[in-house]
Design an enzyme around this catalytic site. Structure first.
Site, PDB file in Angstrom:
ATOM      1  N   GLU A   1       0.706  -1.259  -0.005  1.00 51.09           N
ATOM      2  CA  GLU A   1       0.125   0.490   0.238  1.00 51.09           C
ATOM      3  C   GLU A   1       0.687   1.303  -0.133  1.00 51.09           C
ATOM      4  OE1 GLU A   1      -2.045  -0.039   3.866  1.00 51.09           O
ATOM      5  OE2 GLU A   1      -3.742   1.184   2.834  1.00 51.09           O
TER       6      GLU A   1
ATOM      7  N   LYS B   1      -9.502   2.295  -1.692  1.00 53.57           N
ATOM      8  CA  LYS B   1      -9.803   2.222  -1.023  1.00 53.57           C
ATOM      9  C   LYS B   1     -10.890   2.828  -0.431  1.00 53.57           C
ATOM     10  CE  LYS B   1      -7.140   1.716   3.875  1.00 53.57           C
ATOM     11  NZ  LYS B   1      -5.751   1.613   4.116  1.00 53.57           N
TER      12      LYS B   1
ATOM     13  N   CYS C   1      -5.678  -2.537   1.770  1.00 51.43           N
ATOM     14  CA  CYS C   1      -5.722  -3.385   3.974  1.00 51.43           C
ATOM     15  C   CYS C   1      -6.544  -4.025   4.483  1.00 51.43           C
ATOM     16  CB  CYS C   1      -5.012  -1.986   3.342  1.00 51.43           C
ATOM     17  SG  CYS C   1      -3.530  -2.553   5.763  1.00 51.43           S
TER      18      CYS C   1
ATOM     19  N   SER D   1       0.054  -2.629   6.908  1.00 47.39           N
ATOM     20  CA  SER D   1       0.137  -3.146   8.055  1.00 47.39           C
ATOM     21  C   SER D   1       0.830  -3.863   8.980  1.00 47.39           C
ATOM     22  CB  SER D   1      -0.489  -4.881   8.193  1.00 47.39           C
ATOM     23  OG  SER D   1      -0.710  -4.750   8.841  1.00 47.39           O
TER      24      SER D   1
ATOM     25  N   GLY E   1      24.712   0.722  33.415  1.00 42.36           N
ATOM     26  CA  GLY E   1      24.517  -0.486  33.792  1.00 42.36           C
ATOM     27  C   GLY E   1      23.287  -1.683  34.378  1.00 42.36           C
TER      28      GLY E   1
ATOM     29  N   LYS F   1       3.955  14.417  30.528  1.00 40.50           N
ATOM     30  CA  LYS F   1       5.098  14.209  30.346  1.00 40.50           C
ATOM     31  C   LYS F   1       5.071  13.349  28.351  1.00 40.50           C
ATOM     32  CE  LYS F   1       7.318  13.073  34.529  1.00 40.50           C
ATOM     33  NZ  LYS F   1       7.668  12.128  35.269  1.00 40.50           N
TER      34      LYS F   1
END
Lengths: 603, 603
Positions: free
Chosen positions: A44, A128, A168, A195, A355, A574
């Site tokens: 697509e 589509k 799709c 997809s 670490g 945030k």
């Protein structure tokens, strides 16, 4: 019995790179021709890249897109590749794109279409119909829906083959073109897709293809893009499914591939097929679709097989060994990371290595994606960093071959607190932010893309410092819960062991209790519930939209649930400033989950 | 001649605050009753707040929303306010909301509806048909479209009045319920809205109301929300328009208000009306709508006027003095800022004040929105800061009464460069980022919300430091070009002079050449074209989606245009991590303009 050699090309386009994407398609056509394919399909919007988003509102983009389609035809003709019939995803536009004005509701008149090209002709177009707006998608914003089903008859000496095309989402809905395909004697129904990967998606696609194949009586040829595009990872995994439900071929995931398969179209498919399988009905409330017109006008001569040797061995994997979730996730993350870096014009990355497990897994992913020589790890110890943090970071560097340096932050922290003495969380955040200033300094100065090592659990509850450890151009673990980070580490190490390689991730980084090390003897468990409990609640609340009552009913302490839900809500501001990262779950933070910041609802 | 006293209440709901929003509506009903109104309308989704976004996928949210509607009816009954007919925007849901699963295309079955309540009854519901996905909107993601038009007959001794209802976007389209309203003898068509401010929107709304009124022969009563919600600012500006095009009443902008107006419905409106005005046709390509069913079933007794004194003087402004763009923008920004701070539970803000124009305007906006005692300005001078920067920042503080402190960053910069010596842009960015660490330290420690002072010109071309001056919870000038920042400053000062107040913004901050002061004698003009040129190009490219060729044809140097367009593209990754800020233009950065990061297209 009529025969057709079909090729599905999993290619990796970049949004807006018309020349590059054209080249990928021409190469696919060359390979398909060499493999003797008569019909080739690519994904697509392969010509433009997917998703193009608001670029569709730009007239120049639409014009360049149309020019690229003409250029593709030209290139195929010049290279004598146009005897292979090609189905390619492209941008269609009927009329001029209107710039927006105050009060105007502009729509581009743009269409997300499959185009069938053959011998310099546009044989057929299929627009589509179902324009998804769920999850990460915004297609109703960008395209006008189709209202036709084009059926192409490929005429040939040994009998005609009727060919249908879908784009799709249209494969997933009971109303619309898929329903119109039933009882139309279609032999091969080619569905072109962009997809995105998420865990479990491949199995869901196979099931939908099987339903569609049974319903229409057609062989379903499902071709997907491959590669990372911002937060999405297209995983390939193209499939060919027989009306009897058999998976005839299944392409590999996460890599460019040309899947070639010989289709035997039994003569009975030409008899009228009666649908015997209900289609997926999740969307029974979908608004009624406009009446679909069936176009039968197009007829083309079926390309003659130029090479009648058997299809190349191994190109179609009849039975594909299903990989575990860890391996799938690792490969998706690695592909998403590689393409984000390369498609944005970078070759190297830098990240802080503490670490701890998150930075160890991020660094290893980056080494797998880009090569250790392209990865720069910086340890930024403070007074609260333990000896094992130094040791484990150095160990990681030695195991993976990444470039490694140490820049202590004690001096900076001291100068800062002389200037502005702070306590508690505010003081902890300062350390994380000073580290980010150092890392961004290196990134800006040396042209390396900064990775943020934060995971989905942290991002969910806001257990990270904005402009601190949350800083970065890309966050590979953004959609990976902490418990899965540990699983990924164990999987990656055992994968290395199976191949007689050194496990890249220090065992100590995996087993030690997680800590941000921003205050003395701090552990994540001081502030958060154990990660197995936290992640279970987050999976229910975030990924499944389960409510407070449902989570409590599942056996979690109600006060704990309330506090986690409050944290999730409060952290929304945030998340709005978080870097992008690859989606690998049902619901990733980002465009997949859109919520207000100012919001009084928790539940 | 029949009469109706109509009230339109501009209220300021908060998303998810069901109790608070209910209270606002009950208060509006009380005020409307006291004003003798027979019919009251409040805005779109007033009960839930707008936009609710993916909260609609949560069953608990949908259930709470239904409970809130029942609670509202109860409250109105208990307070003996339910003899006023009330049209209120609310969330409708026919069936259960399904959680998402892999491969599932979940839809909530939710509806964006207008509900007519009277004497404890739900008299009628009208669902929104046109679900916008342009601009900032995502409604096709969240709602199922309506397919009915409810017409309510308000029966009374002096003749019936037919009442129609529309929700927001439905007023703007030629197909759908507005067309169905024509020739139906509707006397009053109430349109409830959540229409965000942008410059020029009010005039566009008046024009659309006039077209709709002429077309339907009905009086259009257009009621809008007021207040800030994340990046949107609902500006009120409710309108009542007569079929002959007269604006009967026009409520003030940017403030809570109850607009009361006596409508004389001439008997000729009861005669069949023939549409004489074409409706807006921007959307001729809109997909065909399902057939609309007209519901005539509902009949209610028209509330008797309880107070037949003339409508309160001044409540309906027949002729409203149009304010200039600067004043409109200032008030929208101020409202957006105030509500963002308060709706997120804060009362104070902090920002860096540099002596420059952006921080001066931001600080003054904050003082206007919150009061000077709630605003904390911090000067963070470096070795490159000039004496006038200190002086102008201190002058600003003295004029506006904000809290002011000075924290030099020389020591931190020195320690940093000892640890990691950097040059050029990388070194410049360090200064901006160290300032952000200090400001965020104050924000975290003292509970003040950090404002970012960046403007739209900077954000467009990336002339700001990510995690530096770009850091903050809210960016009041995010959608304001630099040239408009200067105009705002001049307007605000002259506004003060007109009121015999001290102009808040130091003249020197307005007249001096803009500089980031991150290196010696640096000026913005070293890196950027003059702002009048830059902003003109940006307005064409960003706000109007004009292409490169069109901009060059408008007379701008092609190399300059190319370099600006490249900067805009390259800065996309920074904009993704930018704080929210109030939309005041046709196209704001944020959800209004959605573009890929990895993107090779410039043009």
């Amino acid at each position: 019995m009529t025969q057709l050699r079909l090729a599905l090309a999993q290619i990796n386009p970049t949004v807006g790179d018309f020349a590059g994407n054209t080249e990928l398609i021409v190469n696919a056509a060359r390979n398909a021709r060499e493999a003797g394919a008569q019909l080739l399909a690519v994904g697509e919007m392969a010509l433009t890249g997917y998703p193009i988003e608001d670029l569709v509102l730009r007239e120049a983009f639409v014009a360049n897109s149309a020019a690229a389609l003409a250029q593709l035809q030209q290139r195929l003709g010049d290279s004598q590749l146009d005897d292979v019939a090609l189905i390619v995803g492209a941008l269609g536009a009927d009329g001029p794109v209107r710039p927006q004005a105050v009060g105007a509701r502009s729509l581009a008149g743009a269409r997300n279409m499959a185009v069938l090209l053959h011998r310099g002709q546009v044989v057929a177009k299929q627009n589509k119909h179902h324009l998804p707006t769920h999850g990460v998608f915004d297609e109703n914003r960008h395209f006008v829906p189709g209202n036709q089903l084009s059926i192409v008859t490929m005429a040939s000496d040994d009998g005609p083959i009727k060919l249908g095309m879908l784009v799709c989402e249209d494969l997933w809905h009971v109303n619309g073109p898929l329903a119109a395909c039933a009882s139309k004697d279609i032999g091969v129904l080619v569905c072109i897709n962009a997809s995105p990967y998420e865990y479990g998606k491949d199995a869901a696609r196979v099931a939908v293809c099987q339903q569609a194949a049974r319903h229409t009586g057609a062989i379903i040829a499902y071709v997907n893009l491959v590669g990372g595009q911002d937060e999405l990872v297209f995983d390939g995994s193209s499939i060919v499914v027989h009306p009897d439900g058999r998976v005839l071929a299944h392409a590999p995931s996460y890599e460019d591939h040309l899947l070639v398969v010989d289709l035997d179209l039994p003569t009975e498919h030409l008899k009228r097929h009666t649908p015997d399988t209900a289609l997926p009905t999740e969307l029974s409330e979908l608004p009624e679709q406009p009446t679909i017109t069936i176009e039968h006008a197009q007829t083309m001569l079926r390309p003659r097989p130029v090479n009648v040797k058997p299809a190349p061995a191994g190109s179609a994997q009849l039975i594909r060994k299903e990989r575990g979730q860890e391996q799938q996730t690792w490969q998706a993350l690695s592909l998403g990371l590689r393409d984000y870096v390369h498609k944005n014009g970078f070759s190297c990355v830098v990240l802080g290595v503490s670490g701890g497990i998150d930075s160890a897994v991020c660094a290893t992913l980056a080494c797998d994606a880009l090569g250790g020589s392209q990865v720069h790890g910086v340890a930024l110890p403070s007074a609260f960093s333990s000896q094992h943090s130094y040791d484990d970071a150095a160990d990681l560097a030695a195991r993976t071959g990444l470039h490694y340096r140490v820049i202590p932050i004690n001096g900076l922290v001291k100068t800062f607190s002389d200037e502005l003495p702070l306590r508690g969380l505010a003081a902890q955040n300062v350390q994380a932010r000073l580290r980010a200033v150092l890392l961004m300094g290196i990134s800006n100065s040396e042209g390396q893309l900064l990775l943020s090592t934060g995971n989905k659990s942290e991002l969910a509850v806001g257990y990270s410092t904005l402009y601190g450890d949350a800083a970065g151009a890309f966050a590979p673990l953004k959609d990976v819960y902490k418990t899965m980070v540990w699983k990924l580490a164990r999987w990656r190490n055992s994968y290395a062991e199976q191949r007689d390689e050194q496990p890249p991730i220090p065992e100590n980084s995996i087993v030690k209790p997680p800590s941000a090390e921003l205050s003395l003897d701090q552990l994540d468990s001081d502030a958060l519930p154990p990660y197995d409990v936290l992640d279970a609640i987050l999976r229910l609340y975030v990924d499944s939209d389960a409510g407070r009552e449902e989570i409590v009913a599942a056996g979690y302490d109600s006060e704990l649930v309330d506090s986690v839900l409050r944290l999730i809500k409060t952290a929304e501001h945030k998340r709005r400033q978080a870097p992008p990262g690859p989606k690998v779950s049902t619901k990733a933070f980002g465009r997949d989950r859109r919520l207000p910041i100012a919001n009084r609802f928790v539940g």
